[in-house]
Write a protein that holds these residues in place. Sequence first.
Motif, PDB file in Angstrom:
ATOM      1  N   HIS A 217       0.824  -1.209   0.000  1.00 34.99           N
ATOM      2  CA  HIS A 217       0.000   0.000   0.000  1.00 34.99           C
ATOM      3  C   HIS A 217       0.863   1.265   0.000  1.00 34.99           C
ATOM      4  N   VAL A 218       1.963   1.235   0.731  1.00 35.86           N
ATOM      5  CA  VAL A 218       2.867   2.389   0.743  1.00 35.86           C
ATOM      6  C   VAL A 218       3.500   2.582  -0.627  1.00 35.86           C
ATOM      7  N   ARG A 219       3.933   1.479  -1.240  1.00 37.90           N
ATOM      8  CA  ARG A 219       4.509   1.558  -2.592  1.00 37.90           C
ATOM      9  C   ARG A 219       3.524   2.186  -3.568  1.00 37.90           C
ATOM     10  N   ASP A 220       2.285   1.728  -3.568  1.00 37.59           N
ATOM     11  CA  ASP A 220       1.297   2.262  -4.513  1.00 37.59           C
ATOM     12  C   ASP A 220       0.986   3.730  -4.229  1.00 37.59           C
ATOM     13  N   ALA A 221       0.939   4.092  -2.951  1.00 33.82           N
ATOM     14  CA  ALA A 221       0.680   5.489  -2.602  1.00 33.82           C
ATOM     15  C   ALA A 221       1.804   6.394  -3.104  1.00 33.82           C
ATOM     16  N   ILE A 222       3.042   5.956  -2.935  1.00 33.55           N
ATOM     17  CA  ILE A 222       4.175   6.764  -3.408  1.00 33.55           C
ATOM     18  C   ILE A 222       4.127   6.923  -4.923  1.00 33.55           C
ATOM     19  N   LYS A 223       3.700   5.888  -5.628  1.00 31.32           N
ATOM     20  CA  LYS A 223       3.580   6.000  -7.086  1.00 31.32           C
ATOM     21  C   LYS A 223       2.526   7.030  -7.476  1.00 31.32           C
ATOM     22  N   VAL A 224       1.461   7.133  -6.692  1.00 30.45           N
ATOM     23  CA  VAL A 224       0.457   8.170  -6.938  1.00 30.45           C
ATOM     24  C   VAL A 224       1.043   9.551  -6.638  1.00 30.45           C
ATOM     25  N   PHE A 225       1.768   9.676  -5.528  1.00 30.86           N
ATOM     26  CA  PHE A 225       2.367  10.967  -5.181  1.00 30.86           C
ATOM     27  C   PHE A 225       3.266  11.494  -6.300  1.00 30.86           C
ATOM     28  N   ARG A 237      11.379  14.622  -3.317  1.00 31.28           N
ATOM     29  CA  ARG A 237      10.594  15.313  -2.299  1.00 31.28           C
ATOM     30  C   ARG A 237       9.663  14.367  -1.540  1.00 31.28           C
ATOM     31  N   VAL A 238       9.858  13.071  -1.757  1.00 32.55           N
ATOM     32  CA  VAL A 238       9.100  12.058  -1.011  1.00 32.55           C
ATOM     33  C   VAL A 238      10.108  11.195  -0.256  1.00 32.55           C
ATOM     34  N   THR A 239       9.985  11.167   1.061  1.00 30.58           N
ATOM     35  CA  THR A 239      10.936  10.428   1.896  1.00 30.58           C
ATOM     36  C   THR A 239      10.203   9.376   2.710  1.00 30.58           C
ATOM     37  N   LEU A 240      10.723   8.163   2.655  1.00 37.70           N
ATOM     38  CA  LEU A 240      10.187   7.072   3.462  1.00 37.70           C
ATOM     39  C   LEU A 240      11.130   6.825   4.622  1.00 37.70           C
ATOM     40  N   SER A 241      10.571   6.813   5.823  1.00 38.10           N
ATOM     41  CA  SER A 241      11.367   6.562   7.021  1.00 38.10           C
ATOM     42  C   SER A 241      11.062   5.172   7.560  1.00 38.10           C
ATOM     43  N   THR A 242      12.102   4.412   7.833  1.00 34.33           N
ATOM     44  CA  THR A 242      11.925   3.071   8.377  1.00 34.33           C
ATOM     45  C   THR A 242      12.807   2.874   9.600  1.00 34.33           C
ATOM     46  N   SER A 243      12.336   2.054  10.519  1.00 34.19           N
ATOM     47  CA  SER A 243      13.140   1.702  11.681  1.00 34.19           C
ATOM     48  C   SER A 243      14.118   0.584  11.368  1.00 34.19           C
ATOM     49  N   GLY A 244      14.009   0.028  10.140  1.00 32.71           N
ATOM     50  CA  GLY A 244      15.006  -0.958   9.747  1.00 32.71           C
ATOM     51  C   GLY A 244      14.471  -2.308   9.343  1.00 32.71           C
ATOM     52  N   LYS A 248      13.157  -5.170   3.021  1.00 36.96           N
ATOM     53  CA  LYS A 248      12.307  -4.342   2.169  1.00 36.96           C
ATOM     54  C   LYS A 248      12.966  -3.027   1.749  1.00 36.96           C
ATOM     55  N   ILE A 249      14.142  -2.732   2.266  1.00 37.74           N
ATOM     56  CA  ILE A 249      14.752  -1.431   2.006  1.00 37.74           C
ATOM     57  C   ILE A 249      15.158  -1.273   0.546  1.00 37.74           C
ATOM     58  N   VAL A 250      15.925  -2.211   0.017  1.00 36.85           N
ATOM     59  CA  VAL A 250      16.346  -2.108  -1.385  1.00 36.85           C
ATOM     60  C   VAL A 250      15.151  -2.207  -2.339  1.00 36.85           C
ATOM     61  N   PRO A 251      14.216  -3.149  -2.142  1.00 40.16           N
ATOM     62  CA  PRO A 251      13.060  -3.209  -3.043  1.00 40.16           C
ATOM     63  C   PRO A 251      12.242  -1.923  -3.100  1.00 40.16           C
ATOM     64  N   ILE A 252      12.013  -1.243  -1.965  1.00 37.88           N
ATOM     65  CA  ILE A 252      11.203  -0.019  -2.021  1.00 37.88           C
ATOM     66  C   ILE A 252      11.938   1.055  -2.794  1.00 37.88           C
ATOM     67  N   GLY A 253      13.249   1.067  -2.727  1.00 36.17           N
ATOM     68  CA  GLY A 253      14.020   2.016  -3.530  1.00 36.17           C
ATOM     69  C   GLY A 253      13.921   1.707  -5.008  1.00 36.17           C
ATOM     70  N   GLU A 254      13.988   0.425  -5.347  1.00 33.89           N
ATOM     71  CA  GLU A 254      13.888   0.023  -6.749  1.00 33.89           C
ATOM     72  C   GLU A 254      12.520   0.343  -7.324  1.00 33.89           C
ATOM     73  N   GLU A 255      11.468   0.161  -6.534  1.00 35.94           N
ATOM     74  CA  GLU A 255      10.110   0.315  -7.048  1.00 35.94           C
ATOM     75  C   GLU A 255       9.599   1.752  -7.030  1.00 35.94           C
ATOM     76  N   THR A 256      10.132   2.587  -6.142  1.00 37.09           N
ATOM     77  CA  THR A 256       9.572   3.938  -6.019  1.00 37.09           C
ATOM     78  C   THR A 256      10.562   5.067  -6.281  1.00 37.09           C
ATOM     79  N   GLY A 257      11.841   4.836  -6.062  1.00 37.52           N
ATOM     80  CA  GLY A 257      12.814   5.908  -6.207  1.00 37.52           C
ATOM     81  C   GLY A 257      12.733   6.958  -5.118  1.00 37.52           C
ATOM     82  N   ALA A 258      11.998   6.676  -4.043  1.00 37.77           N
ATOM     83  CA  ALA A 258      11.846   7.651  -2.953  1.00 37.77           C
ATOM     84  C   ALA A 258      13.153   7.801  -2.182  1.00 37.77           C
TER      85      ALA A 258
END
Length: 411
Positions: A217-225, A237-244, A248-258
């Motif tokens: 859901h976060v991935r799809d939302a970022i794609k809409v943003f 201008r879109v930043t995702l913050s994670t506690s670690g 999932k860290i590398v995949p979210i970068g590959e899919e969204t570029g955030a």
Amino acid sequence: MAATLDMRDDTVRAALSAAQTARVDERPSLVGLTREGLGDALREIGVPDRQIRMRVSQLWHWLYVRGVGEFAAMSNVSKDLKTALAERFTIAGPEIVEEQVSADGTRKWLLRFPPRGAGRPVEVETVYIPEEGRGTLCVSSQVGCTLTCTFCHTGTQRLVRNLTAGEIVAQVLLARRRLGDFPDADTPQGAIVPAEGRKVSNIVMMGMGEPLYNYDHVRDAIKVFTDGEGLSLSKRRVTLSTSGVVPKIVPIGEETGAMLAISLHAVNDELRDVLVPINRKYPLADLLDACRAYPGLSNARRITFEYVMLKGVNDSMADAKELVRLLRGIPAKINLIPFNKWPGSDYECSDWDQIEKFADFINAQGYASPIRTPRGQDILAACGQLKSESERMKKTERLAYEAAMIAGHGD
């Protein structure tokens, strides 16, 4: 609503169930769907394949450029199609339960989303921070949180559920409407933003919840943003913050570029296991390896490491030296966050002189190390303070409150 209620849980629960049955809107929302998902929704109501691309573009424009909240406002969509859409789907936003404005201009909204299926209404908090030359919206991805970080108020609230992509995107749409970022209804369709420019220029996934535990859901939302024909925010201008959540860290970068931010807060596993318990599953070495592999990492696309300053816990000069050693070779910025006190917390904020010494050392080692100015503290809107009001209530009081709100009899 009274502090205590003379009602038994089963009585209140029955009232809540009856109210939900009468008021639940079973229509799915079109907000937050990808373009492909929106096309599938149109096919469901009989739109011919040859028209799908054009109709998707129309709806996308009305949702994300014009910011409308009802199908009737879509003036270039046929009456029959608007009727069919309204019968099957919704684009309504959440209810604003409370809006607070801090003395420093920060705004916090307590938003209520309607029940899903047999569930109950849920509430999240969204925060807007106006700054010189930009405005940042802090968006929630979950109702509550599972991580139990010991310095974080949100971590004391149990996880209720993930937010959908639509509920994540809806927070941005609501903020833009409230702040005047969408053109007025009588503005020509070519106008995209008000003359003075957008107030919401940056989005940070730093509200309630761990975004990478709600990955799809976060991935799809970022794609809409970041869609260039809609909300049109730059990926920078879109930043995702994670506690670690390391896998999932590398995949979210590959899919969204955030852009990526890491809630670090400690320089050794022993302390981080306490402050950020997910470290027990994904220790520092694994986390930093994932950071080094983050797609597009460069001096122009640095990772932000967030470090909350806790007096006598993680704020020594030895900690500062180890922090620099740990991050060596990673293009990074280190945000130092003065701890924001919340009711019941045992931690104290580091002394200001110590925070400045810590920052000066890190800066001298070549890392940008801004000290984050606390914002919205008077409305509990600062970093680590978010926690929805309904989840603070006792169980009986909360059930009665929700039943009254759904039935339309609440305060």
